[in-house]
Motif scaffolding. Structure first.
Motif, short mmCIF file in Angstrom:
data_model
loop_
_atom_site.label_atom_id
_atom_site.label_comp_id
_atom_site.label_asym_id
_atom_site.label_seq_id
_atom_site.Cartn_x
_atom_site.Cartn_y
_atom_site.Cartn_z
N GLU A 261 0.84 -1.22 0.00
CA GLU A 261 0.00 0.00 0.00
C GLU A 261 0.86 1.26 0.00
N LEU A 262 1.91 1.24 0.86
CA LEU A 262 2.76 2.44 0.96
C LEU A 262 3.50 2.71 -0.35
N LEU A 263 4.00 1.65 -0.99
CA LEU A 263 4.75 1.85 -2.24
C LEU A 263 3.82 2.27 -3.39
N LEU A 264 2.64 1.63 -3.45
CA LEU A 264 1.70 1.97 -4.53
C LEU A 264 1.20 3.41 -4.37
N SER A 265 0.90 3.80 -3.16
CA SER A 265 0.44 5.19 -2.98
C SER A 265 1.59 6.17 -3.19
N PHE A 266 2.83 5.75 -2.81
CA PHE A 266 3.99 6.62 -3.01
C PHE A 266 4.21 6.95 -4.49
N VAL A 267 4.09 5.92 -5.36
CA VAL A 267 4.33 6.22 -6.79
C VAL A 267 3.22 7.11 -7.37
N HIS A 268 2.09 7.18 -6.67
CA HIS A 268 1.02 8.08 -7.12
C HIS A 268 1.00 9.39 -6.33
N SER A 269 2.04 9.60 -5.50
CA SER A 269 2.14 10.80 -4.64
C SER A 269 0.86 11.06 -3.86
N THR A 270 0.36 10.02 -3.25
CA THR A 270 -0.89 10.18 -2.51
C THR A 270 -0.85 9.32 -1.25
N ASP A 271 -2.02 9.16 -0.60
CA ASP A 271 -2.01 8.34 0.62
C ASP A 271 -2.69 6.99 0.37
N ARG A 272 -2.64 6.12 1.39
CA ARG A 272 -3.14 4.75 1.20
C ARG A 272 -4.63 4.69 0.92
N LEU A 273 -5.38 5.62 1.48
CA LEU A 273 -6.84 5.62 1.28
C LEU A 273 -7.19 5.74 -0.21
#
Ligand SMILES: C[S@@+](CC[C@H](N)C(=O)[O-])C[C@H]1O[C@@H](n2cnc3c(N)ncnc32)[C@H](O)[C@@H]1O
Length: 290
Positions: A33-45
């Motif tokens: 979750e942290l890596l996927l949201s990181f590549v989208h510059s956003t949060d886990r939600l």
């Protein structure tokens, strides 16, 4: 224009989690979750509100690279470049220790006691990324925190993190050996806090490869029996017993070091001290009243 792949965000999360699990990463879902949201510059939600959206080609490629770095052993928080601590965000970089969850318990104790005792002036010795100094500055009203570290990288990062968290006027940062840079301010300091290096040579050999390979040795390893820095800080403050009488020291300690710590306390004839357990019932905090 960037193309979308045929995979959805939800599918990629599940695939990434599976990949990390297969490679024996301890919290595969959270890390995915942290890596996927990181590549989208956003949060886990965001992942859950965009579950059925298609992932873009370039984002998928970037995620693949990060997953590869992670499964080769690079610590998650050096990849992300930040970590949350006491609900605050701290930027990180290789060469500076990744703050540990246990240290939050040390800071919570200091903040709680300081609110009760009305303490206002603090020192954080060996500030690293600045987590202790900055959290105290943030959560203790009208506080001033002097922060020291021997490492240039740590000093710079603490300054950056103090600014990001809006406490740059409350945190005074100095480079130098332990208490040396604090000499001009020592009369004003009421509470000393430190999470010093405390791993001894024996323990160093059995640490996870991820730590040994990527984290700064000088932030973890202590000479002699692993108590070198405790001894140095306490002995320095005891040199001037009258000036420092009644002041407090809070140390993070290793549960494996407790017997050694008690022997040291006895040898230095310290009568007022407490060893406090952490949430997992392990000795973690040493509080001394000088
Ligand atoms: C265990 S780390 C703690 C970092 C941070 N306070 C935390 O809790 O995440 C210890 C820190 O002490 C610093 N340090 C090591 N030797 C030192 C010395 N002689 N004087 C000042 N700082 C020192 C290291 O650079 C490192 O940042």
């Amino acid at each position: 224009m960037e193309k979308n792949t045929s995979y959805t965000i939800g599918e990629i999360l599940i695939k990434s989690e599976g990949y990390l699990r297969k490679k024996r990463i301890k919290n595969p879902r959270l890390e995915a979750e942290l890596l996927l949201s990181f590549v989208h510059s956003t949060d886990r939600l965001w992942i859950y509100t965009n579950w059925f959206e298609k992932i873009r080609d370039d984002k998928l490629e970037r995620l693949r690279q990060l997953l590869l770095r992670r499964t080769k052993g690079e610590p998650l928080h050096y990849i992300l470049g930040y970590k949350e601590f006491m609900t605050l965000r701290f930027y990180l970089q290789p060469g500076v220790l990744i703050p540990r969850f246990e240290t939050e318990e040390l800071v919570e104790k200091v903040v709680e006691d300081s609110r009760k005792g009305n303490f206002r002036v603090f020192a954080d010795i060996g500030c690293g990324s600045g987590v202790i100094a900055i959290s105290i500055a943030k959560f203790v009203e009208n506080s001033t925190v002097y922060a020291t570290d021997i490492s240039d990288k740590a000093i710079k990062l603490t300054a950056e993190n103090a600014e990001v968290n809006g406490v740059e006027n409350k945190v005074k940062i100095f480079k130098g050996n332990l208490l040396e840079p604090l000499e001009p301010f020592i009369d004003q300091i009421e509470v000393f806090v430190s999470n010093p290096p405390y791993v001894n040579h024996e323990e160093w050999k059995s640490l996870d490869e991820e730590i040994v390979k990527y984290e700064p040795k000088e932030a973890l390893l202590a000479p002699e029996d692993g108590l070198f820095y405790y001894r140095a800080i306490i002995e320095n403050l005891l040199k001037n017993r009258t000036r420092n009488k009644g002041k407090l020291i809070y140390f993070e300690i290793s549960p494996t070091r407790i017997e050694g710590v008690k022997k040291l306390i006895k040898r230095l004839k310290i009568e007022r001290y407490e060893v406090l357990n952490d949430m997992s019932e392990k000795a973690r905090i040493l509080k001394i009243v000088l």
